[in-house]
Write a protein that holds these residues in place. Sequence first.
Motif, PDB file in Angstrom:
ATOM      1  N   ILE A  59     -14.416  22.353   4.164  1.00 10.06           N
ATOM      2  CA  ILE A  59     -15.340  21.519   3.393  1.00 10.06           C
ATOM      3  C   ILE A  59     -15.011  20.068   3.710  1.00 10.06           C
ATOM      4  O   ILE A  59     -13.902  19.607   3.433  1.00 10.06           O
ATOM      5  N   LEU A  60     -15.958  19.376   4.327  1.00 13.76           N
ATOM      6  CA  LEU A  60     -15.776  17.968   4.688  1.00 13.76           C
ATOM      7  C   LEU A  60     -16.621  17.118   3.755  1.00 13.76           C
ATOM      8  O   LEU A  60     -17.826  17.335   3.619  1.00 13.76           O
ATOM      9  N   MET A  61     -15.987  16.142   3.111  1.00 20.11           N
ATOM     10  CA  MET A  61     -16.667  15.276   2.154  1.00 20.11           C
ATOM     11  C   MET A  61     -16.879  13.905   2.773  1.00 20.11           C
ATOM     12  O   MET A  61     -15.925  13.153   2.962  1.00 20.11           O
ATOM     13  N   ASN A  62     -18.119  13.618   3.090  1.00 19.74           N
ATOM     14  CA  ASN A  62     -18.488  12.316   3.636  1.00 19.74           C
ATOM     15  C   ASN A  62     -19.033  11.471   2.496  1.00 19.74           C
ATOM     16  O   ASN A  62     -20.128  11.734   1.989  1.00 19.74           O
ATOM     17  N   HIS A  63     -18.263  10.476   2.092  1.00 15.38           N
ATOM     18  CA  HIS A  63     -18.637   9.616   0.965  1.00 15.38           C
ATOM     19  C   HIS A  63     -19.225   8.318   1.492  1.00 15.38           C
ATOM     20  O   HIS A  63     -18.653   7.688   2.377  1.00 15.38           O
ATOM     21  N   TYR A  64     -20.343   7.916   0.919  1.00 14.05           N
ATOM     22  CA  TYR A  64     -21.046   6.731   1.383  1.00 14.05           C
ATOM     23  C   TYR A  64     -21.122   5.674   0.281  1.00 14.05           C
ATOM     24  O   TYR A  64     -21.535   5.983  -0.837  1.00 14.05           O
ATOM     25  N   PRO A  65     -20.784   4.438   0.599  1.00 14.20           N
ATOM     26  CA  PRO A  65     -21.088   3.362  -0.350  1.00 14.20           C
ATOM     27  C   PRO A  65     -22.611   3.197  -0.417  1.00 14.20           C
ATOM     28  O   PRO A  65     -23.332   3.528   0.542  1.00 14.20           O
ATOM     29  N   LEU A  66     -23.112   2.713  -1.526  1.00 17.17           N
ATOM     30  CA  LEU A  66     -24.558   2.645  -1.732  1.00 17.17           C
ATOM     31  C   LEU A  66     -25.271   1.780  -0.702  1.00 17.17           C
ATOM     32  O   LEU A  66     -26.439   2.017  -0.394  1.00 17.17           O
ATOM     33  N   ALA A  76     -25.451   1.499 -11.325  1.00 16.82           N
ATOM     34  CA  ALA A  76     -24.851   1.804 -12.627  1.00 16.82           C
ATOM     35  C   ALA A  76     -24.290   3.225 -12.650  1.00 16.82           C
ATOM     36  O   ALA A  76     -23.204   3.464 -13.189  1.00 16.82           O
ATOM     37  N   ALA A  77     -25.023   4.177 -12.062  1.00 17.72           N
ATOM     38  CA  ALA A  77     -24.571   5.573 -12.065  1.00 17.72           C
ATOM     39  C   ALA A  77     -23.269   5.733 -11.278  1.00 17.72           C
ATOM     40  O   ALA A  77     -22.336   6.421 -11.732  1.00 17.72           O
ATOM     41  N   VAL A  78     -23.172   5.117 -10.114  1.00 16.37           N
ATOM     42  CA  VAL A  78     -21.955   5.227  -9.322  1.00 16.37           C
ATOM     43  C   VAL A  78     -20.806   4.475  -9.971  1.00 16.37           C
ATOM     44  O   VAL A  78     -19.661   4.923  -9.947  1.00 16.37           O
ATOM     45  N   ARG A  79     -21.101   3.344 -10.602  1.00 16.27           N
ATOM     46  CA  ARG A  79     -20.054   2.595 -11.313  1.00 16.27           C
ATOM     47  C   ARG A  79     -19.481   3.443 -12.447  1.00 16.27           C
ATOM     48  O   ARG A  79     -18.271   3.540 -12.619  1.00 16.27           O
ATOM     49  N   GLN A  80     -20.350   4.122 -13.200  1.00 11.45           N
ATOM     50  CA  GLN A  80     -19.905   4.990 -14.288  1.00 11.45           C
ATOM     51  C   GLN A  80     -19.154   6.198 -13.737  1.00 11.45           C
ATOM     52  O   GLN A  80     -18.142   6.618 -14.306  1.00 11.45           O
ATOM     53  N   LEU A  81     -19.616   6.737 -12.640  1.00 11.14           N
ATOM     54  CA  LEU A  81     -18.971   7.879 -12.008  1.00 11.14           C
ATOM     55  C   LEU A  81     -17.510   7.588 -11.655  1.00 11.14           C
ATOM     56  O   LEU A  81     -16.637   8.427 -11.817  1.00 11.14           O
ATOM     57  N   ASN A  82     -17.259   6.391 -11.205  1.00 11.30           N
ATOM     58  CA  ASN A  82     -15.925   6.012 -10.738  1.00 11.30           C
ATOM     59  C   ASN A  82     -15.135   5.185 -11.743  1.00 11.30           C
ATOM     60  O   ASN A  82     -14.102   4.619 -11.396  1.00 11.30           O
ATOM     61  N   ALA A  83     -15.621   5.111 -12.989  1.00 11.87           N
ATOM     62  CA  ALA A  83     -14.913   4.332 -14.032  1.00 11.87           C
ATOM     63  C   ALA A  83     -13.654   5.042 -14.476  1.00 11.87           C
ATOM     64  O   ALA A  83     -13.494   6.221 -14.401  1.00 11.87           O
TER      65      ALA A  83
END
Length: 135
Positions: free
Chosen positions: A103-110, A128-135
């Motif tokens: 399983i390879l996780m490719n994470h992208y900044p917005l 806002a959603a990504v900021r809350q996700l990573n709070a």
Amino acid sequence: MPQVLIEAPTGIQPGAKETMMREISAAVDEAFRIPDVRVWLREYPAGNVAQDGRVGAEPIRPLCFLEVPELHKLDAKRAMARRIHDAIAAAYSGLANTDETLILMNHYPLENAGWAGRLQSDDAGAVAAVRQLNA
């Protein structure tokens, strides 16, 4: 927005396929809480897969790519990886070497994700959603 691409052998039963996709979608949704989770399944006959240059040398090992926003919580990644692995293992039991599913996780900044003709970094709701996700 989260996208899941699974590369695996042909032969899975329709009910197992639906269950796997539903369980993977739930795992990704639990980790990200961002709508529009899509699962793409690409299936290959054994003759179209090689291991170290040998076609049909061993049972196919499934491969899963996650194309998703940045997620910094390791426990959420661990739980999601386990659930995805378990769903693939259940669906492909006897058809593939699911003990070694990658399983390879490719994470992208917005700012590296476009949707509907604009960058996600320009969408206040996505930010806002990504900021809350990573709070």
